[in-house]
Design an enzyme around this catalytic site. Structure first.
Site, PDB file in Angstrom:
ATOM      1  N   ARG A 168     -11.127   4.072  -2.098  1.00  0.00           N
ATOM      2  CA  ARG A 168     -10.846   3.117  -1.004  1.00  0.00           C
ATOM      3  C   ARG A 168     -11.256   3.765   0.317  1.00  0.00           C
ATOM      4  O   ARG A 168     -10.511   4.584   0.861  1.00  0.00           O
ATOM      5  CB  ARG A 168      -9.353   2.791  -0.940  1.00  0.00           C
ATOM      6  CG  ARG A 168      -8.792   1.989  -2.092  1.00  0.00           C
ATOM      7  CD  ARG A 168      -7.311   1.684  -1.826  1.00  0.00           C
ATOM      8  NE  ARG A 168      -6.786   0.663  -2.699  1.00  0.00           N
ATOM      9  CZ  ARG A 168      -6.167   0.911  -3.857  1.00  0.00           C
ATOM     10  NH1 ARG A 168      -6.025   2.153  -4.291  1.00  0.00           N
ATOM     11  NH2 ARG A 168      -5.695  -0.086  -4.590  1.00  0.00           N
ATOM     12  N   HIS A 204       0.803  -1.213   0.000  1.00  0.00           N
ATOM     13  CA  HIS A 204       0.000   0.000   0.000  1.00  0.00           C
ATOM     14  C   HIS A 204       0.842   1.272   0.000  1.00  0.00           C
ATOM     15  O   HIS A 204       0.412   2.298  -0.523  1.00  0.00           O
ATOM     16  CB  HIS A 204      -1.041  -0.039   1.116  1.00  0.00           C
ATOM     17  CG  HIS A 204      -2.246  -0.818   0.702  1.00  0.00           C
ATOM     18  ND1 HIS A 204      -2.427  -2.138   1.035  1.00  0.00           N
ATOM     19  CD2 HIS A 204      -3.280  -0.496  -0.110  1.00  0.00           C
ATOM     20  CE1 HIS A 204      -3.539  -2.577   0.473  1.00  0.00           C
ATOM     21  NE2 HIS A 204      -4.081  -1.603  -0.222  1.00  0.00           N
ATOM     22  N   ARG A 261       1.415 -10.434  -1.941  1.00  0.00           N
ATOM     23  CA  ARG A 261       1.769  -9.194  -2.646  1.00  0.00           C
ATOM     24  C   ARG A 261       2.748  -8.330  -1.856  1.00  0.00           C
ATOM     25  O   ARG A 261       3.312  -7.378  -2.391  1.00  0.00           O
ATOM     26  CB  ARG A 261       0.497  -8.405  -3.001  1.00  0.00           C
ATOM     27  CG  ARG A 261      -0.258  -7.862  -1.818  1.00  0.00           C
ATOM     28  CD  ARG A 261      -1.654  -7.400  -2.200  1.00  0.00           C
ATOM     29  NE  ARG A 261      -1.772  -5.957  -2.254  1.00  0.00           N
ATOM     30  CZ  ARG A 261      -2.929  -5.318  -2.399  1.00  0.00           C
ATOM     31  NH1 ARG A 261      -4.061  -5.996  -2.555  1.00  0.00           N
ATOM     32  NH2 ARG A 261      -2.988  -4.018  -2.426  1.00  0.00           N
ATOM     33  N   CYS A 316      -9.297  -1.875 -11.675  1.00  0.00           N
ATOM     34  CA  CYS A 316      -8.849  -0.804 -10.781  1.00  0.00           C
ATOM     35  C   CYS A 316      -7.571  -1.180 -10.046  1.00  0.00           C
ATOM     36  O   CYS A 316      -7.080  -0.420  -9.223  1.00  0.00           O
ATOM     37  CB  CYS A 316      -9.951  -0.427  -9.796  1.00  0.00           C
ATOM     38  SG  CYS A 316     -10.360  -1.761  -8.659  1.00  0.00           S
ATOM     39  N   GLU A 330     -11.516 -10.090  -7.332  1.00  0.00           N
ATOM     40  CA  GLU A 330     -10.113 -10.144  -6.900  1.00  0.00           C
ATOM     41  C   GLU A 330      -9.779 -11.471  -6.227  1.00  0.00           C
ATOM     42  O   GLU A 330      -8.683 -11.667  -5.734  1.00  0.00           O
ATOM     43  CB  GLU A 330      -9.783  -8.958  -5.984  1.00  0.00           C
ATOM     44  CG  GLU A 330     -10.786  -8.709  -4.884  1.00  0.00           C
ATOM     45  CD  GLU A 330     -10.535  -7.419  -4.098  1.00  0.00           C
ATOM     46  OE1 GLU A 330      -9.463  -6.811  -4.239  1.00  0.00           O
ATOM     47  OE2 GLU A 330     -11.427  -7.028  -3.324  1.00  0.00           O
ATOM     48  N   ASN A 346      -4.488  -6.375  -7.988  1.00  0.00           N
ATOM     49  CA  ASN A 346      -3.452  -6.481  -6.934  1.00  0.00           C
ATOM     50  C   ASN A 346      -3.682  -7.751  -6.124  1.00  0.00           C
ATOM     51  O   ASN A 346      -2.754  -8.481  -5.799  1.00  0.00           O
ATOM     52  CB  ASN A 346      -3.503  -5.281  -5.985  1.00  0.00           C
ATOM     53  CG  ASN A 346      -3.408  -3.968  -6.729  1.00  0.00           C
ATOM     54  OD1 ASN A 346      -2.941  -3.941  -7.855  1.00  0.00           O
ATOM     55  ND2 ASN A 346      -3.852  -2.888  -6.119  1.00  0.00           N
ATOM     56  N   ASP A 347      -4.949  -7.987  -5.806  1.00  0.00           N
ATOM     57  CA  ASP A 347      -5.261  -9.204  -5.058  1.00  0.00           C
ATOM     58  C   ASP A 347      -5.466 -10.396  -5.973  1.00  0.00           C
ATOM     59  O   ASP A 347      -5.075 -11.510  -5.625  1.00  0.00           O
ATOM     60  CB  ASP A 347      -6.519  -8.983  -4.203  1.00  0.00           C
ATOM     61  CG  ASP A 347      -6.178  -8.236  -2.928  1.00  0.00           C
ATOM     62  OD1 ASP A 347      -5.206  -8.634  -2.256  1.00  0.00           O
ATOM     63  OD2 ASP A 347      -6.855  -7.250  -2.614  1.00  0.00           O
ATOM     64  N   ARG A 352     -15.859   1.978  -2.677  1.00  0.00           N
ATOM     65  CA  ARG A 352     -15.749   0.580  -2.279  1.00  0.00           C
ATOM     66  C   ARG A 352     -16.039   0.517  -0.783  1.00  0.00           C
ATOM     67  O   ARG A 352     -15.461   1.292  -0.016  1.00  0.00           O
ATOM     68  CB  ARG A 352     -14.338   0.072  -2.556  1.00  0.00           C
ATOM     69  CG  ARG A 352     -14.150  -1.341  -2.058  1.00  0.00           C
ATOM     70  CD  ARG A 352     -12.805  -1.878  -2.432  1.00  0.00           C
ATOM     71  NE  ARG A 352     -11.746  -1.312  -1.613  1.00  0.00           N
ATOM     72  CZ  ARG A 352     -10.463  -1.589  -1.791  1.00  0.00           C
ATOM     73  NH1 ARG A 352     -10.085  -2.372  -2.767  1.00  0.00           N
ATOM     74  NH2 ARG A 352      -9.547  -1.068  -1.011  1.00  0.00           N
TER      75      ARG A 352
END
Ligand code: PEP
Ligand code: MG
Length: 586
Positions: free
Chosen positions: A305, A198, A473, A510, A439, A462-463, A340
Site C-alpha cells: 500500500r 486501517h 467498513r 489481498c 473491490e 475490505n472494500d 498498488r
C-alpha cells in the site's frame, strides 16, 4: 486528605482485531492538539506552507457552517449565533496577515506561528473576570483547536517515545499512524473502529495486538500508566495483579512454542495434501516491516500500500520515491513485489489534493480516480515504480477500478512513462505484470471485460464487502452487517475467479478476508490462486493449506454457493477447518 489511589485491577473489554499480548506503559493520543514545535522551513516551501493554512481555514469554515446549519435546522437559532463569532475570529484578517508575514519573513512552520499567535490572544483573556471576555477566550480556543486539527492532519512530525508504549486514542487515522515511531509501539487500544478500519489492518500487518471499541478509555487511563493489552481476547487490564501477570506469562510461553513450530515450517510452500499449490504472500505498508515479511515465509508481497509511504512525505521527488521503492524491491528480491498505485481518498486523505472536503469520501475522489485526474502526480509515481523494476520483480496494480476503461487509461499513462524512461536510457524489463484491484462490484461483474487487459486480479475484499453490501467498513453501527461470507460477496468472488480462469489471469485476494484462518477451506475451494495477508498470519495460513484437500474444499465451495445465510457459510468452512487443523484455530 487526598483520595487514596485505586490499586485494584480494572478490566476493559473491546473488539479484538489483532491478536497477541503486550505489556507496556500507555501513551494517550489526545484529540486536541499537542503544542507544535518550531520548525524552520526553506524559502521554497513557503508557498506550500501558506497553502496549508488556506486549506485549514477553508476546511474549518466549512465545518462551522455545517454545524451552524444543523443547529438552525434543529430550531436552536440563538446557539447558531455563536458560529457567527467563530467565523469572524477564524477569518480575522489581522490574524491571517500576521501569520502569513511571519511564515514568509521568518521561514517558520505555519502551525507553530498560528498556534503561538492564538495562544497569545488566549493568554491575554484567560485571567479576566468579565463574563463576555471569558466567552471570547473559549471561542478562540475552539477555533484554534479546529484549525490546528486541520493543520495537524497535514504535518508529518514524528511522534516519538523513549520507551515501548501502548497507544490509546479515540480514533487512529492513517495519518496518525504514519506519525508514530512504530518501533516503540507495542499495541493499540482505541475507542472506536471496526475489524477493517486501517488501525486494525495496520496492527495486524505490524503483528501487534489491537483492541477497538473501548468506549470511555481515553478519560480513564493516563499516559505513563502500566497496562496489559490482550488482542486475542479483546481486553485491556489496568493495574494488572501479580496473578494476572503470571497467568499471561504462561500463555505467552505457550503461544511462543506454537509460533516457533509454525515458524520452522514457514519457508516451505503451501501445497494441499492432493497437490494444489497456493501462493501465500504478505501485505506491506512500511519499509520497517520488510524484515518481518522476509522472516514470515511470504512468497511475495501481494499488496504494497504505497499511500502510507506517501503520507510520510507527500513532497518526495521522483528520485526520492524511486530510491525508496528500489530499497523495498532489493530487500525482497527474488520475491515479486506488487505495488498498488496510490489509493488516496476514503479515510486516507491528502488535504492538499482534495480542494474541498467531500460529503461521501468513500464514494468520491479516491484511488485510480485521483491518479487519472492528476496525471503529473500519477506519472511521478509510475516513473518511480518503473525505475524500481530494473532492480527486481515488480508488479503494478491499480486501486478502485470500476471498469475496464480506467484500466486502459492507467495502462496508457504507464506506457507513456515507459517510453520516456527508455528514451532517457533506463533498461526497463520488457514484462512488468499489471493488475487490477477488484473491490467495486461493477469491476467484479465485468471481470471478463477487464481480464484481457491485465495479468492478475487482486480481490480487495475490505472494500468489495463494503460496496456490495452498502455497509461502511468504518461504521460501528452497521458492523454486524459487514459479512465476508455474505452470499452476494461469495458469488462475486467466484465470478472473478471464473473470469480469471477463462482468460488465464491469476486471482489473488489481498483483503483481510484472505487471512481469516476459518475461511481458508472456502477460499481454496473457490479457486483463488494467491492469498496476500498480514505477515504475522503467513506461517499459520500456509500450514492450514498444507492440511487441506483441494477436492474437499471445492465440494465445500459448491455447497457454500448454494446457501443463503452468511453465518451458515462461515460455519460450513469452519467445520472443515476444525477437522483439518483444530490446533490452528483460536
Ligand atoms: C481492500 O479493499 O481489500 C484492500 C486491500 O485495500 P484497502 O484496505 O487499502 O482499501
Ligand atoms: Mg481497498
Amino acid at each position: 486528605m487526598p483520595p487514596t489511589p485505586d490499586t485494584s485491577e480494572r478490566l476493559w473489554r473491546g473488539l479484538p482485531v489483532s491478536s497477541g499480548v503486550a505489556e507496556a506503559v500507555v501513551h494517550v493520543l489526545k484529540d486536541d492538539f499537542d503544542e507544535p514545535a518550531e520548525r524552520p522551513i526553506g524559502q521554497d516551501k513557503v508557498d506550500a506552507e501558506l497553502a496549508r493554512l488556506d486549506h485549514a481555514i477553508a476546511a474549518t469554515k466549512k465545518e462551522i457552517l455545517a454545524l451552524q446549519t444543523s443547529i438552525e435546522e434543529r430550531g436552536e437559532g440563538s446557539e447558531g449565533d455563536i458560529f457567527e463569532t467563530h467565523l469572524m475570529l477564524l477569518e480575522d484578517i489581522s490574524v491571517l496577515d500576521h501569520v502569513r508575514k511571519t511564515v514568509r519573513n521568518k521561514g517558520l512552520n505555519v502551525d507553530f506561528v498560528y498556534y503561538k499567535l492564538m495562544r497569545r490572544h488566549m493568554e491575554a483573556l484567560r485571567g479576566v473576570n468579565d463574563p463576555y471576555l471569558r466567552e471570547r477566550f473559549i471561542d478562540i480556543k475552539d477555533i484554534t483547536q479546529r484549525v490546528m486539527r486541520h493543520l495537524r492532519g497535514e504535518q508529518r512530525a514524528e511522534l516519538s517515545f523513549d520507551q515501548p508504549v501502548i497507544i490509546v486514542a479515540h480514533d487512529l487515522t492513517p495519518s496518525d499512524t504514519v506519525q508514530l515511531d512504530r518501533s516503540k509501539v507495542m499495541g493499540f487500544a482505541i475507542e472506536t473502529g471496526s475489524m477493517n478500519s486501517h488501525a486494525a489492518i495496520i496492527a495486524r500487518s505490524l503483528g501487534m495486538p489491537a483492541v477497538l471499541r473501548m468506549h470511555g478509555l481515553c478519560d480513564e487511563v493516563h499516559t505513563g500508566e502500566h497496562v496489559l493489552l490482550d488482542g486475542s481476547e479483546g481486553l485491556l487490564i489496568q493495574r494488572p495483579s501479580a496473578e494476572t501477570l503470571a497467568r499471561y506469562r504462561q500463555i505467552e510461553a505457550q503461544t511462543e512454542a506454537q509460533e516457533d513450530l509454525l515458524q520452522a515450517l514457514a519457508s516451505q510452500p503451501a501445497i494441499t495434501i492432493d497437490g494444489r499449490e497456493i501462493c501465500v504472500g504478505a501485505n506491506g505498508e512500511f519499509v520497517d516491516e520488510l524484515d518481518s515479511i522476509v522472516d514470515s515465509g511470504a512468497e511475495e508481497v501481494g499488496l504494497f500500500r504505497t499511500e502510507f509511504v506517501y503520507l510520510e512525505d507527500p513532497d518526495a521527488s521522483e528520485d526520492a520515491l524511486s530510491a525508496l521503492y528500489i530499497e523495498v524491491v532489493q530487500r525482497l528480491v527474488p520475491r515479486l513485489v506488487v505495488f498498488r498505485t496510490l489509493d488516496l481518498g476514503g479515510d486516507k486523505l491528502d488535504p492538499r489534493l482534495a480542494e474541498e472536503p467531500e460529503p461521501n469520501p468513500f464514494l468520491g475522489w479516491r484511488g485510480i480516480r485521483v491518479s487519472l485526474g492528476r496525471k503529473d502526480f500519477f506519472k511521478r509515481q509510475l516513473r518511480a515504480l518503473l525505475r524500481a523494476s530494473c532492480h527486481g520483480p515488480v508488479g503494478i496494480m491499480f486501486p478502485m477500478v470500476s471498469g475496464v476503461e480506467e484500466v486502459r487509461a492507467a495502462k496508457a499513462v504507464l506506457q507513456e512513462c515507459r517510453v520516456e524512461l527508455e528514451g532517457e536510457g533506463f533498461a526497463i524489463p520488457e514484462k512488468i505484470e499489471v493488475g487490477a484491484m477488484i473491490e467495486i462490484p461493477s469491476a467484479a461483474v465485468t471481470a471478463d471485460l477487464i481480464a484481457p487487459e491485465v495479468d492478475f486480479f487482486s480481490l480487495g475484499t475490505n472494500d468489495l464487502i463494503q460496496y456490495s453490501i452498502a455497509v461502511d467498513r468504518l461504521n460501528e453501527r452497521v458492523a454486524d452487517l459487514y459479512q465476508a461470507t455474505h452470499p452476494g460477496v461469495l458469488r462475486m468472488i467466484r465470478m472473478v475467479v471464473d473470469a480469471g480462469q477463462r482468460f488465464n489471469v491469476r486471482t489473488c485476494m489481498c483483503g483481510e478476508m484472505a487471512g481469516d484462518v476459518e475461511l481458508v477451506p472456502l477460499l481454496v475451494g473457490l479457486g483463488l490462486d494467491e492469498l496476500s495477508i498480514a505477515c504475522g498470519q503467513v506461517p499459520r495460513v500456509k500450514q492450514a493449506i498444507r492440511k487441506l484437500n483441494q477436492f474437499d474444499c471445492v465440494t465445500l465451495a459448491i455447497e457454500a454457493l448454494k446457501l443463503s445465510d452468511a453465518a451458515e457459510i462461515r460455519a460450513l468452512s469452519r467445520v472443515l477447518a476444525m477437522e483439518a487443523y483444530p490446533e490452528l484455530l483460536a
